[in-house]
Design an enzyme around this catalytic site. Structure first.
Site, mmCIF file in Angstrom:
data_model
loop_
_atom_site.group_PDB
_atom_site.id
_atom_site.type_symbol
_atom_site.label_atom_id
_atom_site.label_comp_id
_atom_site.label_asym_id
_atom_site.label_seq_id
_atom_site.Cartn_x
_atom_site.Cartn_y
_atom_site.Cartn_z
ATOM 1 C CG HIS A 93 -2.048 -0.884 1.233
ATOM 2 N ND1 HIS A 93 -1.894 -2.248 1.337
ATOM 3 C CD2 HIS A 93 -3.380 -0.641 1.150
ATOM 4 C CE1 HIS A 93 -3.101 -2.812 1.317
ATOM 5 N NE2 HIS A 93 -4.016 -1.866 1.202
ATOM 6 C CG ASN B 167 4.290 -4.210 2.662
ATOM 7 O OD1 ASN B 167 3.804 -3.091 2.737
ATOM 8 N ND2 ASN B 167 3.540 -5.301 2.569
#
Length: 238
Positions: free
Chosen positions: A50, A82
């Site tokens: 994201h 991440n």
């Protein structure tokens, strides 16, 4: 593709959405030939990372769903980035709302040159994934933060960070990745603060303690699913 978001204490505190109802989907507003597809990430070795975090958009189900569009994703190293240091940086941005009534964040990929040890020349090299290969894997990611005092014509604390798309040890200080905003402007081709007068600018890391709080991946997932783990205000610089 870079993204911009605006978070406030109210938007971060809200819990009107459930991640269980959100799914990764292609963005059909982008022409098909330019669009990242779900299969592009299959067995790529990268997470669908994201750029606007899902945890920033719990104020509505529609907002949360939009964070799962593949246009909000970039291929990111999973373990060590991440699911770890990058997530800690996202948490730092959310915690800024305990000190500032308005926080604006610009996030995006970078493709930075690396010096060849053989001939000393600088080159840009990056992997491409997909079927056929059409999704570029960034070498780095940036976040530019505007923390506003909420007053008309008031002060804005600026922070700019560049992180490699690679595992980062949790003990690394966040300030190791702080860069001048101009460095990101040169690398990205974007201007972030051209219309913000110098007299209104402050340095974020001189106003708050720029540091990450390490939380395990599963604990963060539980928080996103609705468990309340409390909120901690940022302290001033030490």
């Amino acid at each position: 593709m870079w993204v911009a978001e605006h978070i406030t204490p109210a938007s971060i505190f809200a819990n009107n959405a459930d991640r269980k109802h959100s799914y990764f989907v292609e963005d059909d507003t982008i022409p098909e030939k330019f669009r990242a597809k779900l299969k592009d990430y299959a067995r790529s070795g990268y997470d669908r990372g994201h750029q606007v975090p899902a945890a920033d958009a719990k104020w509505s189900q529609d907002a949360l769903d939009q964070t799962f569009l593949l246009s909000n994703m970039c291929p990111q190293v999973g373990d060590g980035f991440n699911r770890d240091y990058w997530a800690h940086l996202e948490d730092f941005c959310r915690r800024l709302t305990n000190n500032y009534p308005s926080v604006r964040i610009v996030t995006g990929p970078l493709y930075l040159p690396k010096r060849d040890p053989d001939d000393g020349k600088w080159r840009v090299s990056y992997e491409v994934v997909g079927h056929p290969p059409n999704v570029a894997v960034p070498t780095h990611f940036f976040k530019v933060i505007f923390a506003e005092d909420g007053k008309t014509g008031g002060q804005v604390s600026l922070g700019a960070f560049v992180l490699p798309n690679a595992p980062i040890a949790n003990h690394k200080p966040l300030t190791d990745f702080e860069v001048p905003i101009e460095a990101i402007e040169r690398a990205s081709g974007l201007e972030f603060a051209a219309n913000l007068p110098l007299q209104r600018r402050k340095k974020l890391c001189e106003e708050v303690h720029c540091s990450v709080i390490v939380r395990e991946y599963m604990d963060r997932q539980k928080d996103l699913m609705g468990a309340s783990l409390g909120r901690k205000a940022l302290q001033g610089p030490h």
